[in-house]
Write a protein that holds these residues in place. Structure first.
Motif, PDB file in Angstrom:
ATOM      1  N   GLU A  70      28.303  35.337  39.907  1.00 55.70           N
ATOM      2  CA  GLU A  70      29.509  35.930  40.489  1.00 55.70           C
ATOM      3  C   GLU A  70      29.664  37.418  40.145  1.00 55.70           C
ATOM      4  O   GLU A  70      29.580  38.274  41.022  1.00 55.70           O
ATOM      5  N   ALA A  71      29.850  37.678  38.877  1.00 53.10           N
ATOM      6  CA  ALA A  71      30.109  39.055  38.432  1.00 53.10           C
ATOM      7  C   ALA A  71      29.911  39.110  36.922  1.00 53.10           C
ATOM      8  O   ALA A  71      30.029  38.089  36.253  1.00 53.10           O
ATOM      9  N   GLU A  76      28.270  40.939  29.416  1.00 52.56           N
ATOM     10  CA  GLU A  76      27.351  41.578  30.371  1.00 52.56           C
ATOM     11  C   GLU A  76      27.744  43.041  30.598  1.00 52.56           C
ATOM     12  O   GLU A  76      26.885  43.922  30.690  1.00 52.56           O
ATOM     13  N   PHE A  83      24.307  37.511  32.709  1.00 52.68           N
ATOM     14  CA  PHE A  83      24.173  36.204  32.060  1.00 52.68           C
ATOM     15  C   PHE A  83      23.582  36.286  30.650  1.00 52.68           C
ATOM     16  O   PHE A  83      22.543  35.694  30.361  1.00 52.68           O
ATOM     17  N   ASN A 109      24.048  39.394  40.203  1.00 53.52           N
ATOM     18  CA  ASN A 109      25.373  38.913  40.581  1.00 53.52           C
ATOM     19  C   ASN A 109      25.789  39.471  41.935  1.00 53.52           C
ATOM     20  O   ASN A 109      25.246  40.478  42.399  1.00 53.52           O
ATOM     21  N   HIS A 185      28.575  26.737  38.302  1.00 54.96           N
ATOM     22  CA  HIS A 185      28.478  27.884  37.404  1.00 54.96           C
ATOM     23  C   HIS A 185      28.398  27.371  35.963  1.00 54.96           C
ATOM     24  O   HIS A 185      29.130  26.449  35.595  1.00 54.96           O
TER      25      HIS A 185
END
Ligand code: URA
Length: 216
Positions: A70-71, A76, A83, A109, A185
């Motif tokens: 996703e983001a 991160e 990740f 992402n 996720h």
């Protein structure tokens, strides 16, 4: 003249055919450097103000698997790599369980910058960031896209469905119709460990799709 006949002639003439391959690799390498520079200097949306670092993506530029989340989260954003927090460790373990190292795949992402407080990406942020992801997909030419979580899956497929109804089938991404498989996720799996079994099934399914083409 077909390619193999052409190659036979070239070989007989002593023409080094790796020249063309090397030229393509050099072009790709320049394209990656250029893209990374564009992303790190991006000011297209408000996330530029709150980010510590952009999170471009890591891994193998020739990967069969492209894993899209996703983001970036807080870890991160600090480290500039996707990740790497707790959810990232679980993703790494999940890939390892089906025989893949992080370096075997490419991980990135939908968004290259962290939304403050880990809120969901806005439609505007996704659309500003999309060309970067699209270019990554064009350069990697993956055999399989693994969409991790509902935000990634729905944004890539332009849908609005629950992960539960998107997983277990092969979707197609873009004009290239790249096989796309959806799974939960890892942050969700940390909260709902009873669902890990389903994620394991998804990864095995993805592996068979990658091996067999679209058939699954
Ligand atoms: N969650 C994501 O979707 N991506 C990351 O890089 C980290 C956490």
């Amino acid at each position: 003249m077909n390619n193999s006949l052409r190659n036979e002639y070239l070989k007989a003439m002593g023409v080094q055919q790796w020249v063309a391959r090397d030229a393509v690799a050099a072009l790709d390498s320049r394209a990656w450097t250029e893209l990374e520079k564009q992303v790190s200097g991006c000011t297209l949306c408000g996330l530029q103000e709150s980010r510590t670092r952009t999170v471009f993506g890591v891994g193998n530029h020739d990967a069969d698997w492209l894993v899209i989340g996703e983001a970036p989260g807080a870890d991160e954003d600090r480290q500039g790599e996707p990740f790497v927090g707790r959810a990232g460790q679980l993703l790494t373990e999940m890939l390892f369980a089906i025989g893949l190292q992080r370096d075997d795949v490419f991980i990135c992402n939908i968004l290259k910058c962290r939304p403050p407080g880990n809120r969901n990406p806005s439609t505007e942020e996704v659309s500003h960031c999309h060309p970067y992801l699209q270019r990554q997909i064009e350069l990697i030419r993956p055999r399989l896209i693994l969409a991790v979580g509902g935000v990634a899956a729905n944004s890539l497929l332009d849908m609005n469905e629950k992960v539960g109804s998107l997983r277990g089938k092969v979707h197609n991404y873009g004009v290239q119709e790249i096989p796309l498989v959806v799974t939960y996720h890892p942050a969700y799996l940390l909260r709902s460990p009873q669902e890990k079994r389903k994620a394991w099934d998804d990864l095995q399914f993805a592996r068979s799709v990658c091996a067999n083409g679209n058939a699954g």
